[in-house]
Enzyme design. Structure first.
Site, PDB file in Angstrom:
ATOM      1  N   ASP A  83       0.950   9.657  60.406  1.00 43.41           N
ATOM      2  CA  ASP A  83       0.763  10.917  61.131  1.00 43.41           C
ATOM      3  C   ASP A  83       0.421  12.053  60.146  1.00 43.41           C
ATOM      4  O   ASP A  83       1.143  12.263  59.175  1.00 43.41           O
ATOM      5  CB  ASP A  83       2.091  11.225  61.855  1.00 43.41           C
ATOM      6  CG  ASP A  83       1.989  12.390  62.802  1.00 43.41           C
ATOM      7  OD1 ASP A  83       0.907  12.620  63.362  1.00 43.41           O
ATOM      8  OD2 ASP A  83       3.021  13.077  62.996  1.00 43.41           O
ATOM      9  N   HIS A  84      -0.675  12.737  60.390  1.00 37.05           N
ATOM     10  CA  HIS A  84      -1.083  13.886  59.568  1.00 37.05           C
ATOM     11  C   HIS A  84      -1.293  13.544  58.100  1.00 37.05           C
ATOM     12  O   HIS A  84      -0.902  14.306  57.210  1.00 37.05           O
ATOM     13  CB  HIS A  84      -0.071  15.039  59.668  1.00 37.05           C
ATOM     14  CG  HIS A  84      -0.135  15.743  60.968  1.00 37.05           C
ATOM     15  ND1 HIS A  84      -1.186  16.561  61.323  1.00 37.05           N
ATOM     16  CD2 HIS A  84       0.712  15.758  62.013  1.00 37.05           C
ATOM     17  CE1 HIS A  84      -0.976  17.032  62.539  1.00 37.05           C
ATOM     18  NE2 HIS A  84       0.167  16.551  62.990  1.00 37.05           N
ATOM     19  N   HIS A 209      -0.494  17.130  70.106  1.00 43.24           N
ATOM     20  CA  HIS A 209       0.498  17.321  69.041  1.00 43.24           C
ATOM     21  C   HIS A 209       1.426  18.473  69.442  1.00 43.24           C
ATOM     22  O   HIS A 209       1.097  19.276  70.315  1.00 43.24           O
ATOM     23  CB  HIS A 209      -0.203  17.665  67.726  1.00 43.24           C
ATOM     24  CG  HIS A 209      -0.756  16.462  67.031  1.00 43.24           C
ATOM     25  ND1 HIS A 209      -0.251  15.988  65.844  1.00 43.24           N
ATOM     26  CD2 HIS A 209      -1.750  15.620  67.374  1.00 43.24           C
ATOM     27  CE1 HIS A 209      -0.919  14.910  65.483  1.00 43.24           C
ATOM     28  NE2 HIS A 209      -1.849  14.669  66.391  1.00 43.24           N
ATOM     29  N   GLY A 210       2.556  18.547  68.739  1.00 43.90           N
ATOM     30  CA  GLY A 210       3.451  19.694  68.947  1.00 43.90           C
ATOM     31  C   GLY A 210       4.043  19.759  70.341  1.00 43.90           C
ATOM     32  O   GLY A 210       4.175  20.826  70.926  1.00 43.90           O
ATOM     33  N   SER A 212       7.118  19.110  71.261  1.00 38.55           N
ATOM     34  CA  SER A 212       8.515  19.545  71.357  1.00 38.55           C
ATOM     35  C   SER A 212       8.566  20.973  71.862  1.00 38.55           C
ATOM     36  O   SER A 212       7.679  21.778  71.574  1.00 38.55           O
ATOM     37  CB  SER A 212       9.180  19.509  69.969  1.00 38.55           C
ATOM     38  OG  SER A 212       9.372  18.183  69.564  1.00 38.55           O
ATOM     39  N   ASN A 231       2.862  13.577  71.016  1.00 37.68           N
ATOM     40  CA  ASN A 231       3.617  13.495  69.758  1.00 37.68           C
ATOM     41  C   ASN A 231       4.899  14.331  69.810  1.00 37.68           C
ATOM     42  O   ASN A 231       4.838  15.522  70.117  1.00 37.68           O
ATOM     43  CB  ASN A 231       2.768  14.041  68.603  1.00 37.68           C
ATOM     44  CG  ASN A 231       1.644  13.108  68.219  1.00 37.68           C
ATOM     45  OD1 ASN A 231       1.333  12.175  68.929  1.00 37.68           O
ATOM     46  ND2 ASN A 231       1.042  13.374  67.074  1.00 37.68           N
ATOM     47  N   THR A 234      10.265  17.360  66.520  1.00 34.53           N
ATOM     48  CA  THR A 234      11.355  18.335  66.431  1.00 34.53           C
ATOM     49  C   THR A 234      12.432  18.121  67.508  1.00 34.53           C
ATOM     50  O   THR A 234      13.625  18.233  67.222  1.00 34.53           O
ATOM     51  CB  THR A 234      10.773  19.767  66.562  1.00 34.53           C
ATOM     52  OG1 THR A 234       9.723  19.890  65.601  1.00 34.53           O
ATOM     53  CG2 THR A 234      11.818  20.821  66.303  1.00 34.53           C
TER      54      THR A 234
HETATM   55  P1  13P Z   1       6.734  18.603  67.206  1.00 28.26           P
HETATM   56  O1  13P Z   1       7.603  18.592  66.000  1.00 28.26           O
HETATM   57  O2  13P Z   1       6.444  19.974  67.683  1.00 28.26           O
HETATM   58  O3  13P Z   1       7.270  17.712  68.278  1.00 28.26           O
HETATM   59  O4  13P Z   1       5.323  18.003  66.792  1.00 28.26           O
HETATM   60  C1  13P Z   1       5.216  16.630  66.554  1.00 28.26           C
HETATM   61  C2  13P Z   1       3.839  16.258  66.155  1.00 28.26           C
HETATM   62  O5  13P Z   1       2.859  16.768  66.641  1.00 28.26           O
HETATM   63  C3  13P Z   1       3.694  15.189  65.153  1.00 28.26           C
HETATM   64  O6  13P Z   1       2.387  14.982  64.782  1.00 28.26           O
END
Ligand code: 13P
Length: 285
Positions: A83-84, A209-210, A212, A231, A234
């Site tokens: 990831d990333h 993504h993101g 959470s 994804n 957090t």
């Molecule tokens: P969060 O930490 O906001 O859930 O993002 C996770 C993410 O996008 C991992 O690539």
């Protein structure tokens, strides 16, 4: 059958049937156990994601071996996903170790350079049936060592997305539509119109993504508009660490990892269950 899969079949099925496969970021054996055990109990396909710092911390070989044991034990489709990742050589190394899903994140590079970097990874990865995700646009927030200031965020341009997917041959595309890594200051505002446009113009599965701290209804709306992979990092880390902290507060003399890790695993499990339900991925294999 290979135990460690690419994400090709699982994301295409999700796309056809209108749900999303959750990608949970794990850090160690305990978090991997929680994710796979819960996914198996709920009949959900699952992606186990590790950022570069997780792979450095735990070791690519350890993660791969643990995932193999878990896939065998529960007999479920599992992908382990880089990831990333920004370093092409690291990706190649981890593909050689046995990863069959990766994200090359060249989103901070200019459009043309992003294409060149992603294409290099696609050319290598596809020789090993490893699927590749890339990001176009730029998400804000913090994911481990990756920090993007709010002012540097950039939404995905649908026309660019068409050109990008065609030029790179990428298997899935992470879109920037208003989510950010980590917690939000206010309620996140997602650009669903943009998402719909991208969905109408681009064929490959789309990734959010993101996820959470984004209200469930918004995540579900994004899935209904074509997101096939969600994804989550957090939202797992916080309850795990809170439960461990609580345990130490109540048992200051504690020193047995089997005891102090267990409440963390239990707290995390509840969130994994909830996210699988939000993604609509239960009973899908
Ligand atoms: P969060 O930490 O906001 O859930 O993002 C996770 C993410 O996008 C991992 O690539």
């Amino acid at each position: 059958m290979d135990k460690i899969l690419s994400t090709r079949a699982m994301l295409l099925k999700a796309k056809q049937e209108g749900y999303a496969v959750p990608a949970f970021n794990i850090h160690n054996m305990e978090t991997l156990q929680v994710v796979v055990e819960t996914a198996a109990e709920m009949g959900s396909p699952v992606i186990i994601a590790g950022t570069p710092s997780t792979i450095t911390y735990a070791g690519a070989e350890y993660i791969k071996a643990m995932a193999e044991v878990a896939a065998e034990k529960y007999n479920i489709p599992i992908a382990i996903h880089l990831d990333h990742f920004e370093d092409v050589e690291e990706i190649k190394h981890d593909i050689d170790v046995g990863f069959r899903s990766c994200m090359i994140d060249a989103s901070k590079e200019a459009f043309e350079n992003n294409i060149t970097t992603v294409k290099e990874v696609v050319d290598y990865a596809h020789r090993f049936d490893c699927t590749v995700e890339a990001e176009l646009g730029k998400l804000g927030g913090q994911e481990d060592d990756l920090v993007v200031d709010e002012k540097d965020t950039m939404y995905t341009n649908p026309k660019d997305a068409v050109e990008f997917v065609k030029a790179t041959g990428v298997d899935s595309l992470a879109v920037a539509i208003g989510t950010a890594h980590g917690l939000y200051k206010g309620e996140p505002k997602l650009d669903f119109e943009r998402l719909q446009k991208i969905r109408d113009m681009v064929d490959v599965p789309l990734v959010l993504h993101g996820a959470s701290d984004v209200p469930d209804e918004l995540v579900q709306k994004a899935i209904s508009l074509g997101i096939c992979k969600v994804n989550i990092a957090t939202d797992l880390k916080i309850p795990f660490s809170d439960a461990v902290k609580k345990y130490f507060n109540e048992h200051p003399e504690a020193n047995d990892p089997r005891k102090y890790m267990t409440p963390g695993k239990e707290a995390m499990k509840k969130i994994v269950q909830h996210k699988i339900n939000v993604c609509g991925s239960a009973n899908r294999y």
